[in-house]
Scaffold this active site. Structure first.
Site, PDB file in Angstrom:
ATOM      1  N   ASP A  13       0.836  -1.194   0.000  1.00 21.79           N
ATOM      2  CA  ASP A  13       0.000   0.000   0.000  1.00 21.79           C
ATOM      3  C   ASP A  13       0.873   1.246   0.000  1.00 21.79           C
ATOM      4  OD1 ASP A  13       0.527   0.834   2.761  1.00 21.79           O
ATOM      5  OD2 ASP A  13      -0.715  -0.846   3.371  1.00 21.79           O
ATOM      6  N   ALA A  14       0.254   2.375  -0.249  1.00 21.55           N
ATOM      7  CA  ALA A  14       1.012   3.612  -0.452  1.00 21.55           C
ATOM      8  C   ALA A  14       1.908   3.955   0.727  1.00 21.55           C
ATOM      9  CB  ALA A  14       0.057   4.762  -0.748  1.00 21.55           C
TER      10      ALA A  14
END
Length: 223
Positions: free
Chosen positions: A94-95
């Site tokens: 994820d970011a």
């Protein structure tokens, strides 16, 4: 030795331009050498299909080709996005998660590495919002932990406590936001997450945001 037509098709599939653009480059002498010494504008030509890239992913980048904001593909040469077969991330981080991220254009290897079946061990370093309570290692190793919204318990995972609020967790599955959800199930919250290893691969001293090609030996070790 490839004919000019075969060479143009090969280079176009590596993302060096359209077939016509590459044919024009060949006529102008921008393509030299052959085989392993093939060069485009004096630089060695990119690897043939079957390559694997290891990146030290920075925070704030999304593992997508189309999302808004910063994308991990922007950290690679633009022509890599034009390769055929297409280059894909091996799973996703994820970011907000940093660390070891793989890319490949080898569909068979990609399928093996992202298979939902128990497989490649992945180690994450987590920084937590609250001190660890001491029960987490036993909980994660039990093989009985059930994540919210799921009906199948997690496979046993190994937790090593490295500080009051830091730990190293090794898992063999790849469920959605698995590490964050595991600590949430244990009553804590992950503030920072970094993937340190993927199977036999480690980041070593690769700087954040940088990448390198895996050797044939490293790829074989993955496969």
């Amino acid at each position: 030795m490839k004919s000019d037509r075969q060479l143009a098709k090969y280079l176009a599939n590596l993302g060096y331009g359209s077939r016509k653009e590459v044919e024009a480059a060949i006529r102008r002498g921008r393509v030299t050498g052959e085989g392993e010494s093939l060069r485009f504008d004096g630089e060695p030509v990119d690897p043939a299909p079957g390559m694997v890239i290891l990146m030290n992913k920075p925070a704030g980048f999304t593992c997508s080709r189309q999302d808004q904001g910063n994308l991990v593909y922007e950290l690679l040469p633009p022509r890599y996005l034009k390769r055929t077969p297409a280059l894909s991330t091996v799973g996703r981080l994820d970011a907000d998660t940093t660390g070891l991220l793989l890319f490949t254009d080898d569909g068979k290897l990609l399928h093996k590495l992202i298979s939902p079946k128990p497989g490649t061990p992945k180690t994450y370093e987590a920084t937590l919002a609250r001190p660890l309570e001491g029960h987490e290692a036993e909980l994660f190793a039990s093989g009985a932990l059930m994540l919210r919204g799921e009906d199948k318990p997690l496979l046993p995972a190994t937790l090593q406590i490295t500080g009051e609020r830091t730990a190293r967790l090794t898992i063999t599955e790849g469920r959605y936001h698995q590490v964050r959800r595991m600590f949430a199930a244990a009553g804590n919250h992950v503030e920072a997450l970094h993937r340190a290893s993927f199977g036999p691969l480690i980041l070593g001293d690769l700087p954040e945001g940088e990448w390198r090609l895996l050797s044939a030996e490293e790829i074989s070790a993955l496969a």
